[in-house]
Motif scaffolding. Structure first.
Motif, PDB file in Angstrom:
ATOM      1  N   CYS A  59       0.809  -1.220   0.000  1.00  0.00           N
ATOM      2  CA  CYS A  59       0.000   0.000   0.000  1.00  0.00           C
ATOM      3  C   CYS A  59       0.844   1.273   0.000  1.00  0.00           C
ATOM      4  O   CYS A  59       0.618   2.186  -0.799  1.00  0.00           O
ATOM      5  N   VAL A  60       1.836   1.352   0.884  1.00  0.00           N
ATOM      6  CA  VAL A  60       2.638   2.573   1.007  1.00  0.00           C
ATOM      7  C   VAL A  60       3.420   2.871  -0.270  1.00  0.00           C
ATOM      8  O   VAL A  60       3.357   3.991  -0.795  1.00  0.00           O
ATOM      9  N   PRO A  61       4.190   1.913  -0.818  1.00  0.00           N
ATOM     10  CA  PRO A  61       4.902   2.210  -2.075  1.00  0.00           C
ATOM     11  C   PRO A  61       3.956   2.563  -3.219  1.00  0.00           C
ATOM     12  O   PRO A  61       4.278   3.408  -4.057  1.00  0.00           O
ATOM     13  N   LEU A  62       2.769   1.910  -3.254  1.00  0.00           N
ATOM     14  CA  LEU A  62       1.810   2.191  -4.316  1.00  0.00           C
ATOM     15  C   LEU A  62       1.306   3.627  -4.228  1.00  0.00           C
ATOM     16  O   LEU A  62       1.219   4.333  -5.244  1.00  0.00           O
ATOM     17  N   CYS A  63       0.983   4.076  -3.011  1.00  0.00           N
ATOM     18  CA  CYS A  63       0.526   5.456  -2.815  1.00  0.00           C
ATOM     19  C   CYS A  63       1.619   6.445  -3.201  1.00  0.00           C
ATOM     20  O   CYS A  63       1.362   7.458  -3.866  1.00  0.00           O
ATOM     21  N   MET A  64       2.850   6.153  -2.789  1.00  0.00           N
ATOM     22  CA  MET A  64       3.958   7.042  -3.115  1.00  0.00           C
ATOM     23  C   MET A  64       4.224   7.082  -4.616  1.00  0.00           C
ATOM     24  O   MET A  64       4.588   8.129  -5.162  1.00  0.00           O
TER      25      MET A  64
END
Length: 222
Positions: A59-64
């Protein structure tokens, strides 16, 4: 030395001299703000984030990555309008306001620093140095991936830390603690359509950037 009257006139004269830049910022900022008012991206990314609370490594890398793409095509200042979305994402992931700043502006600015498809920084600099426009873009994109990886690793570690103990938040006791979570907007057909139009626009912007479209007229009209 300038007189008081000349100092005052510097403001409209400066706006007049930089009218192309002002127009570009207004068009980009206005378009993104209109899209943001639909809350379509809030519904999509927020729903994904909440459904992946236990999958931070995805989730975090995708959002970034989403906001890093904006940085690559030189969309920086208008991204400020997405900070409320970042707050919504941070709430869904169990983070604080610092996490929101990392997910949106930090991802955007670190990607902007690589400038793989930025005409105003990379294109101009390479033209002055008489280098092929957008040469070494692969290396610049690789640097962006490294930045996303490093930023994501820290954010994931930070989120896990404050999930276990909220007192370890760097903002604990400052009055900037997260309030109770707001309801996500419903992902209606119109919002899906708005996201589709927005994504299409981003693709066209990337195409225009790499094919010499004018940064002050053609790209803002997209």
């Amino acid at each position: 030395p300038l007189s008081l009257w000349d100092m005052v006139l510097c403001i409209p004269r400066g706006l007049q001299q930089q009218s192309k830049l002002v127009f570009m910022v207004f068009m980009f900022g206005g378009a993104i703000n209109i899209f943001n008012q639909t809350r379509a991206l809030d519904a999509v990314i927020g729903k994904v984030a909440l459904s992946m609370q236990d999958k931070l490594f995805i989730c975090v890398p995708l959002c970034m990555l989403v906001f890093s793409i904006f940085g690559q095509i030189n969309i920086v200042t208008p991204v400020i309008t997405f900070i409320p979305l970042g707050i919504l994402l941070a709430r869904g992931l169990g983070g604080d306001l610092l996490v929101a700043l990392c997910l949106v502006p930090l991802a955007n600015i670190t990607s902007y620093a690589t400038g793989a498809f930025s005409m105003s920084i990379t294109g101009v600099a390479q033209d002055i140095c008489q280098l092929p426009i957008y040469s070494a873009s692969g290396f610049r994109l690789a640097c962006m991936v490294v930045f996303i990886a490093v930023n994501s690793a820290w954010v994931i570690h930070y989120i896990k830390m404050i999930r276990k103990d909220p007192k370890k938040s760097l903002l604990y006791g400052t009055g900037a603690a997260m309030q109770k979570e707001e309801a996500l907007p419903e992902l209606t057909f119109r919002r899906k359509l708005a996201v589709a139009v927005f994504v299409t626009g981003v693709v066209v912007l990337v195409y225009g950037r790499t094919h010499g479209w004018d940064s002050y007229t053609e790209l803002p009209m997209v």
